[in-house]
Design an enzyme around this catalytic site. Sequence first.
Site, PDB file in Angstrom:
ATOM      1  N   ALA A  43      25.838  50.336 -27.974  1.00 30.68           N
ATOM      2  CA  ALA A  43      27.044  50.539 -28.777  1.00 30.68           C
ATOM      3  C   ALA A  43      27.832  49.246 -29.012  1.00 30.68           C
ATOM      4  O   ALA A  43      28.059  48.844 -30.168  1.00 30.68           O
ATOM      5  CB  ALA A  43      27.929  51.580 -28.092  1.00 30.68           C
ATOM      6  N   ALA A  44      28.249  48.588 -27.950  1.00 30.68           N
ATOM      7  CA  ALA A  44      29.076  47.387 -28.108  1.00 30.68           C
ATOM      8  C   ALA A  44      28.264  46.252 -28.723  1.00 30.68           C
ATOM      9  O   ALA A  44      28.699  45.592 -29.677  1.00 30.68           O
ATOM     10  CB  ALA A  44      29.661  46.964 -26.761  1.00 30.68           C
TER      11      ALA A  44
ATOM     12  N   SER B 298      20.753  50.847 -29.991  1.00 29.43           N
ATOM     13  CA  SER B 298      21.620  51.643 -30.856  1.00 29.43           C
ATOM     14  C   SER B 298      21.386  53.148 -30.681  1.00 29.43           C
ATOM     15  O   SER B 298      21.209  53.877 -31.653  1.00 29.43           O
ATOM     16  CB  SER B 298      21.368  51.233 -32.316  1.00 29.43           C
ATOM     17  OG  SER B 298      22.340  51.767 -33.158  1.00 29.43           O
TER      18      SER B 298
ATOM     19  N   CYS C  67      25.308  59.746 -25.298  1.00 29.27           N
ATOM     20  CA  CYS C  67      26.174  60.938 -25.260  1.00 29.27           C
ATOM     21  C   CYS C  67      25.408  62.205 -25.650  1.00 29.27           C
ATOM     22  O   CYS C  67      25.794  63.307 -25.274  1.00 29.27           O
ATOM     23  CB  CYS C  67      27.344  60.769 -26.229  1.00 29.27           C
ATOM     24  SG  CYS C  67      28.106  59.157 -26.164  1.00 29.27           S
TER      25      CYS C  67
ATOM     26  N   VAL D 197      18.220  39.396 -19.831  1.00 30.56           N
ATOM     27  CA  VAL D 197      18.905  38.126 -19.564  1.00 30.56           C
ATOM     28  C   VAL D 197      19.148  38.044 -18.061  1.00 30.56           C
ATOM     29  O   VAL D 197      19.696  38.970 -17.450  1.00 30.56           O
ATOM     30  CB  VAL D 197      20.226  38.028 -20.357  1.00 30.56           C
ATOM     31  CG1 VAL D 197      21.033  36.802 -19.928  1.00 30.56           C
ATOM     32  CG2 VAL D 197      19.924  37.964 -21.847  1.00 30.56           C
TER      33      VAL D 197
ATOM     34  N   ASP E  63      31.153  49.319 -21.734  1.00 30.61           N
ATOM     35  CA  ASP E  63      31.208  49.881 -20.378  1.00 30.61           C
ATOM     36  C   ASP E  63      31.202  48.837 -19.260  1.00 30.61           C
ATOM     37  O   ASP E  63      31.316  49.200 -18.092  1.00 30.61           O
ATOM     38  CB  ASP E  63      30.017  50.820 -20.165  1.00 30.61           C
ATOM     39  CG  ASP E  63      30.208  52.156 -20.845  1.00 30.61           C
ATOM     40  OD1 ASP E  63      31.182  52.309 -21.606  1.00 30.61           O
ATOM     41  OD2 ASP E  63      29.376  53.046 -20.619  1.00 30.61           O
TER      42      ASP E  63
ATOM     43  N   ALA F 246      32.318  55.797 -25.402  1.00 36.11           N
ATOM     44  CA  ALA F 246      31.566  55.235 -26.523  1.00 36.11           C
ATOM     45  C   ALA F 246      32.420  54.545 -27.596  1.00 36.11           C
ATOM     46  O   ALA F 246      32.090  53.450 -28.049  1.00 36.11           O
ATOM     47  CB  ALA F 246      30.732  56.338 -27.167  1.00 36.11           C
TER      48      ALA F 246
ATOM     49  N   ASN G  79      32.107  50.721 -29.306  1.00 35.04           N
ATOM     50  CA  ASN G  79      31.850  50.465 -30.728  1.00 35.04           C
ATOM     51  C   ASN G  79      32.985  49.664 -31.358  1.00 35.04           C
ATOM     52  O   ASN G  79      32.770  48.703 -32.093  1.00 35.04           O
ATOM     53  CB  ASN G  79      31.714  51.795 -31.477  1.00 35.04           C
ATOM     54  CG  ASN G  79      30.365  52.449 -31.239  1.00 35.04           C
ATOM     55  OD1 ASN G  79      29.378  52.081 -31.851  1.00 35.04           O
ATOM     56  ND2 ASN G  79      30.317  53.381 -30.317  1.00 35.04           N
TER      57      ASN G  79
ATOM     58  N   TRP H 275      53.806  76.760 -35.920  1.00 36.14           N
ATOM     59  CA  TRP H 275      54.005  75.672 -34.960  1.00 36.14           C
ATOM     60  C   TRP H 275      52.670  75.502 -34.232  1.00 36.14           C
ATOM     61  O   TRP H 275      52.312  76.347 -33.420  1.00 36.14           O
ATOM     62  CB  TRP H 275      55.103  76.021 -33.944  1.00 36.14           C
ATOM     63  CG  TRP H 275      56.472  76.066 -34.514  1.00 36.14           C
ATOM     64  CD1 TRP H 275      57.091  77.131 -35.087  1.00 36.14           C
ATOM     65  CD2 TRP H 275      57.412  74.983 -34.547  1.00 36.14           C
ATOM     66  NE1 TRP H 275      58.347  76.783 -35.496  1.00 36.14           N
ATOM     67  CE2 TRP H 275      58.575  75.469 -35.170  1.00 36.14           C
ATOM     68  CE3 TRP H 275      57.379  73.657 -34.124  1.00 36.14           C
ATOM     69  CZ2 TRP H 275      59.706  74.671 -35.375  1.00 36.14           C
ATOM     70  CZ3 TRP H 275      58.500  72.870 -34.323  1.00 36.14           C
ATOM     71  CH2 TRP H 275      59.637  73.373 -34.961  1.00 36.14           C
TER      72      TRP H 275
HETATM   73  C1  LIG Z   1      24.724  61.262 -20.324  1.00 36.33           C
HETATM   74  C2  LIG Z   1      25.844  60.525 -20.969  1.00 36.33           C
HETATM   75  C3  LIG Z   1      26.744  61.211 -21.766  1.00 36.33           C
HETATM   76  C4  LIG Z   1      27.801  60.532 -22.355  1.00 36.33           C
HETATM   77  N1  LIG Z   1      28.669  61.246 -23.144  1.00 36.33           N
HETATM   78  C5  LIG Z   1      29.679  60.600 -23.746  1.00 36.33           C
HETATM   79  C6  LIG Z   1      30.552  61.299 -24.619  1.00 36.33           C
HETATM   80  O1  LIG Z   1      30.408  62.510 -24.812  1.00 36.33           O
HETATM   81  N2  LIG Z   1      31.558  60.606 -25.217  1.00 36.33           N
HETATM   82  C7  LIG Z   1      31.728  59.263 -25.009  1.00 36.33           C
HETATM   83  O2  LIG Z   1      32.649  58.679 -25.582  1.00 36.33           O
HETATM   84  N3  LIG Z   1      30.914  58.568 -24.182  1.00 36.33           N
HETATM   85  C8  LIG Z   1      29.892  59.199 -23.561  1.00 36.33           C
HETATM   86  N4  LIG Z   1      29.034  58.494 -22.755  1.00 36.33           N
HETATM   87  C9  LIG Z   1      29.302  57.059 -22.521  1.00 36.33           C
HETATM   88  C10 LIG Z   1      28.740  56.190 -23.644  1.00 36.33           C
HETATM   89  O3  LIG Z   1      27.376  56.445 -23.787  1.00 36.33           O
HETATM   90  C11 LIG Z   1      29.000  54.732 -23.275  1.00 36.33           C
HETATM   91  O4  LIG Z   1      30.388  54.540 -23.194  1.00 36.33           O
HETATM   92  C12 LIG Z   1      28.418  53.751 -24.298  1.00 36.33           C
HETATM   93  O5  LIG Z   1      27.040  53.897 -24.410  1.00 36.33           O
HETATM   94  C13 LIG Z   1      28.737  52.324 -23.847  1.00 36.33           C
HETATM   95  O6  LIG Z   1      28.100  51.423 -24.672  1.00 36.33           O
HETATM   96  P1  LIG Z   1      27.782  49.951 -24.173  1.00 36.33           P
HETATM   97  O7  LIG Z   1      27.158  49.248 -25.308  1.00 36.33           O
HETATM   98  O8  LIG Z   1      28.960  49.360 -23.530  1.00 36.33           O
HETATM   99  O9  LIG Z   1      26.751  50.123 -22.954  1.00 36.33           O
HETATM  100  P2  LIG Z   1      25.343  50.831 -22.877  1.00 36.33           P
HETATM  101  O10 LIG Z   1      25.221  51.939 -23.826  1.00 36.33           O
HETATM  102  O11 LIG Z   1      25.134  51.132 -21.437  1.00 36.33           O
HETATM  103  O12 LIG Z   1      24.341  49.689 -23.307  1.00 36.33           O
HETATM  104  C14 LIG Z   1      24.144  48.549 -22.541  1.00 36.33           C
HETATM  105  C15 LIG Z   1      22.767  48.000 -22.844  1.00 36.33           C
HETATM  106  O13 LIG Z   1      22.625  46.738 -22.202  1.00 36.33           O
HETATM  107  C16 LIG Z   1      21.295  46.608 -21.736  1.00 36.33           C
HETATM  108  N5  LIG Z   1      21.302  45.597 -20.683  1.00 36.33           N
HETATM  109  C17 LIG Z   1      21.936  45.665 -19.489  1.00 36.33           C
HETATM  110  N6  LIG Z   1      21.747  44.528 -18.790  1.00 36.33           N
HETATM  111  C18 LIG Z   1      20.987  43.721 -19.573  1.00 36.33           C
HETATM  112  C19 LIG Z   1      20.461  42.405 -19.402  1.00 36.33           C
HETATM  113  N7  LIG Z   1      20.685  41.698 -18.308  1.00 36.33           N
HETATM  114  N8  LIG Z   1      19.717  41.891 -20.402  1.00 36.33           N
HETATM  115  C20 LIG Z   1      19.472  42.611 -21.547  1.00 36.33           C
HETATM  116  N9  LIG Z   1      19.941  43.857 -21.745  1.00 36.33           N
HETATM  117  C21 LIG Z   1      20.692  44.393 -20.779  1.00 36.33           C
HETATM  118  C22 LIG Z   1      20.968  48.015 -21.253  1.00 36.33           C
HETATM  119  O14 LIG Z   1      19.568  48.219 -21.185  1.00 36.33           O
HETATM  120  C23 LIG Z   1      21.649  48.871 -22.308  1.00 36.33           C
HETATM  121  O15 LIG Z   1      20.776  49.215 -23.360  1.00 36.33           O
HETATM  122  C24 LIG Z   1      27.952  59.133 -22.145  1.00 36.33           C
HETATM  123  C25 LIG Z   1      27.051  58.439 -21.349  1.00 36.33           C
HETATM  124  C26 LIG Z   1      26.000  59.121 -20.763  1.00 36.33           C
HETATM  125  C27 LIG Z   1      25.017  58.367 -19.906  1.00 36.33           C
END
Ligand SMILES: Cc1cc2nc3c(=O)[nH]c(=O)nc-3n(C[C@H](O)[C@H](O)[C@H](O)COP(=O)(O)OP(=O)(O)OC[C@H]3O[C@@H](n4cnc5c(N)ncnc54)[C@H](O)[C@@H]3O)c2cc1C
Length: 470
Positions: A11-12, A39, A43, A81, A302, A320, A324, A456
């Site tokens: 996401a980020a 990508s 969730c 990394v 996260d 999430a 984003n 209301w």
């Molecule tokens: C089961 C589940 C349900 C969820 N439901 C919700 C919801 O309903 N609503 C909501 O808002 N949020 C929900 N979330 C949370 C949401 O998915 C996260 O907040 C969001 O994915 C965060 O995005 P991110 O890019 O920060 O991290 P992530 O999605 O965790 O992505 C991080 C990426 O970095 C990669 N990475 C890590 N370390 C390294 C490295 N050293 N080198 C290269 N790559 C690396 C990982 O493989 C991963 O792909 C849920 C999460 C889960 C697990």
Amino acid sequence: MSTFVVIGGDAAGMSAASKAKRDDPDLEVVVFEKGEWVSYGACGLPYYIKGEIQSLEDLVSVTPEEFRDERDIDLRTGHEVVEIDPEERTVTARSETERTMTQAYDHLLIATGAAATTPPIDGLDREGVYTLGSMTDGKELREYVARARSEEDLQQLASGPACQYLEHCRGPIGVVGGGYIGVEMAEALSANDFEVHLFQRGDRILKGFSEPTSEAVADHLADQDVSVSLEAEVQELAGGEAVEAVVTSDDRIPVEMVLVGTGVRPRTALAEDAGIELGETGAIATDRYSETSEPDVYAAGDCAEAEHVVTGESAFVPIALTANRRGRAIGRTVADQPTEGGGIAGTAAVKAFEIEAVRTGIIDHEAARNAGFDPVTNAIKSKSRAGYYPEGGTVTVTLTADRDSGRVLGGCLVSEYGEGAVYRSHALVGAVTEGVTVGELSNYDLAYAPPFNTTWDPVLTAAKVLEGKL
Ligand SMILES: Cc1cc2nc3c(=O)[nH]c(=O)nc-3n(C[C@H](O)[C@H](O)[C@H](O)COP(=O)(O)OP(=O)(O)OC[C@H]3O[C@@H](n4cnc5c(N)ncnc54)[C@H](O)[C@@H]3O)c2cc1C
């Protein structure tokens, strides 16, 4: 040409990469993702496991090929990394074939996400114990459900009535943790006819929500035959090679599988090793532009903190939209349009069977007092649609405000699924974010028509009643 390097392809990371490349096509954008998926919508995993979504690919919004071919992003999946060198402005990555490469950057984003945490108990390594933090976890859990279904269906074809005629004929399964993942998974497993036991160590599930909300969801889970054990601190996942029982201080419940959903911790090791500062929450400290203590090194999603709109303090809310939104803002910043990532209100929603719940802002009185407020909370119940309208249900709104200023600090809504708790919360999020008073909130000109609400809206009623109480 300057180079923007991103660590983490979800996401980020991909929001930042896409935005930066769109706004500055001359920028070289390199993304390292250690896994094969990018990508993706984690969730959606509980609904994939439940069987409502048929394939993991359906959870992917943009494929690696689209990023490479259509967005001109140098996406390197299967590359972890392993080091950041802020002095040299390089990262070192290792590929699945153990080849190591060094990549120089002008701007760097750490978007490594969070990892599922487990409590310090025995038996976590037994067969049949799962967590749900990644696409791979989701795939394994779906396979578990499919295996259980097909083995049983085969047996029953040979010898007896089909399972679909019996309720909760599979399992039993233990779910450890009553946060939103535990609750969503209780539904996903129960809907597949597993007998589900949910263990929560405190006195209520969904601790970040208000008490009336937690109670409504717990009661609904019980109505759906999920056994909810509160004050149940799990001490061991007992068994031989495979898990056989969840052991608490006063019980031992036989299980054939356990899902541990006890929270997440930010992945910060890379940043820490590079000397980048962490905040008090344990996530990476950032400023309003999501920049870390190292110049031109950003962190979002996260793994990072963000400023809370009510307290003004740094907070860690792994969700999430924050990932984003802040990723997108960083993309603009590195494309030479400095953009703040915006604050967070800690807004979160959950569905459990036929009930929906949402929370935003500061609800917990201790947290409110720590931030200098004198919190007052009130809960009301209101009809979700006009009384004379043929359909409808009840919305419970819990609202918290500061006694002196009247400022809305936070709130929770819970209703039957489809009766609008979550959509109604958007007005409340606006009020919390803008720092308005309950009086001002009660004057919001919200939409009204009989099929949607009462004249209301429940949010307005809650504000009026709390204003009176203040
Ligand atoms: C089961 C589940 C349900 C969820 N439901 C919700 C919801 O309903 N609503 C909501 O808002 N949020 C929900 N979330 C949370 C949401 O998915 C996260 O907040 C969001 O994915 C965060 O995005 P991110 O890019 O920060 O991290 P992530 O999605 O965790 O992505 C991080 C990426 O970095 C990669 N990475 C890590 N370390 C390294 C490295 N050293 N080198 C290269 N790559 C690396 C990982 O493989 C991963 O792909 C849920 C999460 C889960 C697990």
